[in-house]
Design an enzyme around this catalytic site. Structure first.
Site, PDB file in Angstrom:
ATOM      1  N   SER A 190       0.239  -8.196  -7.270  1.00 58.74           N
ATOM      2  CA  SER A 190      -1.014  -8.121  -6.355  1.00 58.74           C
ATOM      3  C   SER A 190      -2.037  -8.756  -6.835  1.00 58.74           C
ATOM      4  CB  SER A 190      -0.988  -6.378  -6.202  1.00 58.74           C
ATOM      5  OG  SER A 190      -1.506  -5.846  -7.483  1.00 58.74           O
ATOM      6  N   HIS A 218       3.683  -6.733  -1.738  1.00 61.85           N
ATOM      7  CA  HIS A 218       3.215  -8.031  -1.133  1.00 61.85           C
ATOM      8  C   HIS A 218       4.269  -9.155  -0.808  1.00 61.85           C
ATOM      9  CE1 HIS A 218      -0.796  -6.758  -1.942  1.00 61.85           C
ATOM     10  NE2 HIS A 218      -0.321  -6.130  -3.082  1.00 61.85           N
ATOM     11  N   LYS A 250       0.594  -3.488   4.228  1.00 62.38           N
ATOM     12  CA  LYS A 250       0.215  -5.105   3.991  1.00 62.38           C
ATOM     13  C   LYS A 250       0.733  -5.726   4.887  1.00 62.38           C
ATOM     14  CE  LYS A 250      -1.181  -3.484  -0.441  1.00 62.38           C
ATOM     15  NZ  LYS A 250      -0.904  -2.780  -1.402  1.00 62.38           N
TER      16      LYS A 250
HETATM   17  C1  LIG Z   1      -1.144  -1.566  -2.296  1.00 58.92           C
HETATM   18  C2  LIG Z   1      -0.039  -1.407  -3.404  1.00 58.92           C
HETATM   19  C3  LIG Z   1       0.522  -0.253  -3.571  1.00 58.92           C
HETATM   20  C4  LIG Z   1      -0.001   0.802  -2.842  1.00 58.92           C
HETATM   21  O1  LIG Z   1       0.376   1.178  -1.440  1.00 58.92           O
HETATM   22  P1  LIG Z   1      -0.725   1.795  -0.488  1.00 58.92           P
HETATM   23  O2  LIG Z   1       0.108   2.126   0.543  1.00 58.92           O
HETATM   24  O3  LIG Z   1      -1.744   1.302  -0.480  1.00 58.92           O
HETATM   25  O4  LIG Z   1      -0.902   3.456  -1.229  1.00 58.92           O
HETATM   26  C5  LIG Z   1       1.591  -0.032  -4.374  1.00 58.92           C
HETATM   27  N1  LIG Z   1       2.148  -1.384  -5.121  1.00 58.92           N
HETATM   28  C6  LIG Z   1       1.563  -2.481  -4.900  1.00 58.92           C
HETATM   29  C7  LIG Z   1       1.898  -3.844  -5.509  1.00 58.92           C
HETATM   30  C8  LIG Z   1       0.458  -2.670  -3.948  1.00 58.92           C
HETATM   31  O5  LIG Z   1      -0.271  -3.695  -3.871  1.00 58.92           O
END
Ligand SMILES: *Cc1c(COP(=O)(O)O)cnc(C)c1O
Length: 420
Positions: A190, A218, A250
Site C-alpha cells: 500500500s 490495491h 479503493k
Molecule cells: C486500505 C487497506 C486496508 C483496510 O481497508 P479499509 O476498508 O479501509 O478498512 C487493508 N489492507 C490494505 C492493504 C489496505 O490498503
C-alpha cells in the site's frame, strides 16, 4: 507518589509526535469532484486518493445508491446474522465470488475488520483444551497495519520477513515445530506500490504445508484480466491461495470489504469471526452501489488501460527529472524523501502549487523512509500528470538522487499534511 494519569500520558505522547514532525492534521474537504478537492477555500488537484478507476462519483453508482436507500432506508439496522442480510448484500457477495473465481465471498464492514476477523477465525486458540496450540503467522515486513494487528489480536506467534523475501519466509515456516501456519501478504504494497512475489509464496506454502492469505486492497480492479486482481494476474486460483481479502473502498470507489475463498473457509469465518458477528452490516445501498462498481470494473477495461498509460507517462517523466521513485508499476508511485520533515516540506510546496499529495511518515512507513505517496487514477488527464511533474521538478534540489539536504526546523504551528 501520585499514580500516572492516562490523559496526561497521552498528551506527552502527542507532544513527542509533534516534535518529531509526525503530527497528523485532519483537513475538511468542502467539495470533491473527480480528482479535484475544495479545501480551505482552495481548489486542489488530488494525487492522494485510492479511487484508481474513477468510480466513486460514477452516476450509475450514485443512482443505485439512491434507489436502494429510497426503497430500503439508509441503515442495515443490525448485524447480518441477527436481522438477515438484504438482497443487495447477497447479490454483491455473488458478484465478488464470481469475479475473483472463488466459491463464496463474505462481506465485512471494512478491510480492517475483515483482516481482524479472518485472522481471528484462523489463528485464535479458542477455549482452553478445545483446540490445538498456538498458530504461527508469517508476514511481510511491509504488510498493512491491520494484518499485523490481526495476528497480534488473535494471539498468534508473529514472524515478519524482510520485504518481498520469499526465501526468508520459507525459512521461517520451515523452522516451526508442528504448529499450523498462515502466511499473509499484501498483493500490492500500500505504501510502496510493488507486488508481492505471489507465485514463489504460493509454491513455498504448498511445500511447507502453510495457508496463504493475500490482502488485495490495491490490486482488485487494477490488475489482472477484467480487473480480478493480483491473484488473477499471477494465475493463482483458490487452491493455491485459499484466503483472499480485498476492499470495496479503493478501486471500487465504495466502502467495505470481503473475504473470498472455498465455501468451508467462508462458512468458518462467518461462524467464528467476532468482527463479522458483532458488527452492524454494511448499509444495503452501499452494497447496491458496489454491485454496479464490480460490473463497471469488469467491463470497462479502458479505465485500467488509461491508468496504465498515465503511470507510464509519469514514470518516464520522473526518470527524465532524475527523481528517486520506488520501482512500482501500480497506481501507487512513491517518491522517497527520507526524513519526515523533508516529506512534509515537499507536500507543503506542492500544495502551494495547487496539488494535494500525501506525505507518508513513520510509523506508517519505516523510520528514514518518509515519502510522498503519489497515486494516479483514471480520473486524471495527461496534462494533469504533466502539471504534477512540473511541480516535482520545481522541488528538485530537495530530492534528486543525491538525497535531501538538511532541512531547517519548521516553525511551530505550520500546517501538516495528514498521512494515510
Ligand atoms: C486500505 C487497506 C486496508 C483496510 O481497508 P479499509 O476498508 O479501509 O478498512 C487493508 N489492507 C490494505 C492493504 C489496505 O490498503
Amino acid at each position: 507518589m501520585p499514580r500516572p494519569d492516562l490523559l496526561a500520558r497521552l498528551a506527552v505522547q502527542t507532544a513527542e509526535r509533534s516534535q518529531a514532525h509526525l503530527l497528523r492534521r485532519l483537513r475538511t474537504v468542502e467539495r470533491a469532484d473527480g480528482p479535484w478537492l475544495e479545501t480551505g477555500g482552495r481548489r486542489l488537484l488530488s494525487f492522494c486518493s485510492n479511487d484508481y478507476l474513477d468510480l466513486a462519483g460514477h452516476p450509475q453508482l450514485v443512482a443505485a445508491f439512491r434507489r436502494a436507500a429510497a426503497d430500503g432506508g439508509v441503515g442495515s439496522t443490525a448485524a447480518a446474522l441477527v436481522c438477515g442480510q438484504r438482497a443487495e448484500h447477497a447479490a454483491l457477495e455473488e458478484a465478488l465470488a464470481a469475479w475473483t473465481g472463488r466459491e463464496r465471498a463474505l462481506l465485512f464492514s471494512s478491510g480492517y475488520m475483515a483482516n481482524l476477523g479472518v485472522m481471528q477465525a484462523l489463528l485464535a486458540q479458542g477455549e482452553p483444551g478445545s483446540r490445538p496450540g498456538q498458530a504461527l503467522c508469517v508476514q511481510d515486513k511491509l504488510n498493512h497495519a491491520c494484518l499485523l494487528d490481526g495476528a497480534r489480536l488473535a494471539g498468534a506467534e508473529l514472524r515478519r520477513y524482510p520485504h518481498g523475501d520469499a526465501a526468508a519466509a520459507a525459512r521461517q515456516l520451515a523452522s516451526r515445530a508442528d504448529a499450523a501456519a498462515l502466511l499473509a501478504t499484501d498483493g500490492v504494497f500500500s505504501m510502496d506500490g510493488d507486488l508481492a512475489p505471489l507465485p514463489e509464496l504460493a509454491a513455498l506454502c504448498a511445500r511447507e504445508g502453510a495457508t496463504l492469505m493475500v490482502d488485495d486492497a490495491h490490486g482488485l480492479g487494477v490488475l489482472g484480466g477484467h480487473g480480478a486482481g493480483s491473484l488473477d494476474a499471477a494465475g493463482l486460483g483458490q487452491r493455491e491461495v485459499p484466503v483472499l481479502m480485498a476492499t470495496l473502498g479503493k478501486a471500487l470507489g465504495c466502502y467495505g470489504a470481503f473475504v473470498a475463498g472455498p465455501a468451508a473457509l467462508v462458512e468458518g469465518v462467518m461462524q467464528l469471526a467476532r468482527p463479522y458477528i458483532y458488527t452492524t452490516a454494511l448499509p444495503p445501498a452501499l452494497a447496491a452501489a458496489a454491485v454496479q462498481a464490480v460490473r463497471l470494473a469488469r467491463e470497462e477495461s479502458w479505465r485500467r488501460e488509461k491508468l496504465a498509460a498515465l503511470v507510464a507517462r509519469f514514470r518516464a517523466g520522473a526518470a527524465q527529472l532524475g527523481l528517486a521513485l520506488k520501482p512500482s508499476s501500480s497506481a501507487i508511485q512513491p517518491l522517497l524523501l527520507g526524513s519526515a520533515q523533508a516529506a512534509l516540506e515537499a507536500a507543503r510546496q506542492l500544495e502551494q502549487a495547487g496539488l494535494l499529495v500525501g506525505a507518508i511518515r513513520p510509523p506508517t512507513v519505516p523510520a528514514g523512509s518518509a515519502r510522498l505517496r503519489i497515486t494516479l487514477s483514471a480520473a486524471h488527464e495527461e496534462a494533469q500528470v504533466d502539471r504534477l511533474l512540473d511541480a516535482l521538478a520545481a522541488l528538485r534540489p530537495a530530492h534528486s538522487r543525491s538525497g535531501p539536504p538538511a532541512e531547517p526546523e519548521s516553525p511551530p504551528g505550520r500546517a501538516r499534511i495528514m498521512a494515510r
